[in-house]
Write an enzyme that holds these catalytic residues in place. Structure first.
Site, PDB file in Angstrom:
ATOM      1  N   GLU A 261      -3.973  10.972 -16.017  1.00  0.00           N
ATOM      2  CA  GLU A 261      -2.979  10.118 -15.371  1.00  0.00           C
ATOM      3  C   GLU A 261      -1.687  10.102 -16.184  1.00  0.00           C
ATOM      4  OE1 GLU A 261      -0.617   7.654 -13.495  1.00  0.00           O
ATOM      5  OE2 GLU A 261      -2.510   8.309 -12.577  1.00  0.00           O
TER       6      GLU A 261
ATOM      7  N   ARG B 258      -4.391  -3.679  -3.497  1.00  0.00           N
ATOM      8  CA  ARG B 258      -4.608  -2.368  -4.108  1.00  0.00           C
ATOM      9  C   ARG B 258      -5.168  -2.492  -5.520  1.00  0.00           C
ATOM     10  NH1 ARG B 258      -2.662   1.727  -7.177  1.00  0.00           N
ATOM     11  NH2 ARG B 258      -2.677   3.841  -6.279  1.00  0.00           N
TER      12      ARG B 258
ATOM     13  N   TYR C 176      -0.530 -10.017   6.530  1.00  0.00           N
ATOM     14  CA  TYR C 176      -1.953 -10.346   6.593  1.00  0.00           C
ATOM     15  C   TYR C 176      -2.384 -10.965   5.261  1.00  0.00           C
ATOM     16  CZ  TYR C 176      -2.134  -5.689   4.378  1.00  0.00           C
ATOM     17  OH  TYR C 176      -1.906  -4.591   3.566  1.00  0.00           O
TER      18      TYR C 176
ATOM     19  N   ASP D 253      -1.511  12.072  -0.631  1.00  0.00           N
ATOM     20  CA  ASP D 253      -0.076  12.194  -0.427  1.00  0.00           C
ATOM     21  C   ASP D 253       0.491  13.481  -1.005  1.00  0.00           C
ATOM     22  OD1 ASP D 253       0.114   9.836   0.949  1.00  0.00           O
ATOM     23  OD2 ASP D 253       1.006   8.678  -0.675  1.00  0.00           O
TER      24      ASP D 253
END
Length: 383
Positions: free
Chosen positions: A29, A105, A213, A291
């Protein structure tokens, strides 16, 4: 060893799926630390089928809010245009029912990192990819800190601004779509006066969409306003906005929308970008997913789900086929068509819901109403 570049949702699902299949894997990462970034996201049904197959669903569902039929409302009157009101209270369920859910998330990432740790998956941070090289037996990744790693396959799961894709396809940059998104969170206590239409709702109007939401057990309301703009806006999570700017983008909208905007504390905005579809995602011993392979607009709320489905399908293909070339061909055959269709349908969904006159909306024609598309089960379909 299989090298995964990117510790986002797609990268972590891929790593967990590979480890469960007994295949050695390591994750690299670029960020120096795995912090909670982003806000709420929609968990499509396909993603949750993957979690069930991996034994993750119960833990994921414990942090998720069951969604209703994602009602679409008129931007001025809140008249119901599509779906049914969502009367839920945001309390998590056991995750068994085949429905859409919403989740923060950061909560989802934490669940996945915990599972990765239990599987002894190494997640290396501070590893910004700067180069790669490959031959007929291996691929080597080079990082900005001077280190390198070698494996039999490298997976680019590093997002829309993928360093892996840039190395494979120089000059192939993301393209601005003419949309900007505003995102912010409102504590449930402050949001309560503006939640009369149910726990989730999507207000649609001229060149605008306002989605909100609950998440985190109903304690927080996630808000996202999408608007067309003539000004190119950078992509990312660090560009601040303001209540005044969001309010100016949604003038004379229903009081439930403008009321939530008035309660925003920290607003971020980012430009929405997508990618030109690639004829293939793999080059030798390097492939892409999520993505990095097929970035799409958020109007269907399926970007995260596509990355999760990709990760499972890639790992399953590698478990079934010891030959890398054969495995990657199998992976792309299973995923390329679905993801290209979803890219197209996400764009069409935006065109329809942001029409000049929401009264012209034909519910049956909206891509979100297509159950074959939205209810796809990648585990049942296989690879």
């Amino acid at each position: 060893m299989i090298l995964i570049i990117g510790a986002g949702l797609g990268g972590l699902v891929t790593a967990i799926s590979l480890a469960r299949a007994g295949l050695p894997v390591a994750v690299y990462e670029a960020a120096s630390a795995l912090t909670e970034t982003g806000a709420g996201l929609t968990l499509g049904r396909g993603a949750q089928h993957v979690f069930r197959d991996l034994g993750l669903q119960a833990d994921v569902a414990a942090f998720a809010c069951p969604a209703g039929s994602l009602p679409f409302l008129h931007y001025k009157t809140a008249r119901l245009l599509m779906g049914t009101p969502d009367a839920g209270d945001g309390t998590p369920d056991d995750g068994a029912t085949d429905i859409v859910r919403h989740i923060y998330r950061g909560d989802l990432q934490a669940v996945m990192l915990a599972h990765a740790a239990r599987l002894s998956i190494q997640v290396h941070t501070g590893k910004r990819l700067t180069g790669l090289e490959q031959d007929h037996v291996s691929v080597t990744a080079h990082f900005a800190d001077g280190s390198s790693a070698t494996g039999r396959l490298l997976v680019g799961a590093d997002g829309i601004r993928s360093a892996v894709r840039a190395l494979l396809h120089p000059g192939d940059a993301p393209r601005f779509t003419g949309h900007v998104a505003f995102r912010f969170l409102v504590p449930a206590a402050l949001a309560a006066p503006f939640m009369g239409q149910g726990r989730s709702a999507i207000f649609i109007g001229p060149k605008r969409t306002f989605n909100r939401y609950t998440m985190q057990g109903g304690k927080v309301v996630n808000c996202a306003g999408l608007a067309e703009t003539g000004e190119e806006v950078p992509e990312g999570w660090s560009l601040p906005s303001s209540i005044a700017e969001v309010g100016a983008a949604f003038p004379a909208w229903h009081p439930d929308a403008t009321g939530l905007i008035s309660q925003a504390h920290a607003v971020i905005k980012w430009g929405l970008y997508d990618r030109t579809p690639l004829p293939r995602w793999s080059e030798g011993r390097v492939t892409l997913l999520g993505d990095a392979a097929h970035a799409m607009l958020p109007f269907l709320g399926m970007g995260a789900a596509m990355a999760i489905e990709d990760g499972w399908a890639l790992a399953r293909s590698l478990a079934l086929e010891p030959d890398i070339a054969t495995a990657l061909a199998r992976y792309e055959a299973a995923r390329h068509g679905r993801c290209e269709t979803m890219q197209t349908m996400s764009r069409r969904q935006g065109e329809m819901t942001q029409a000049m006159d929401p009264d012209t909306l034909v519910p049956a024609a909206v891509p979100m109403a297509n159950q074959d598309l939205m209810g796809f089960n990648p585990v049942r379909a296989g690879v």
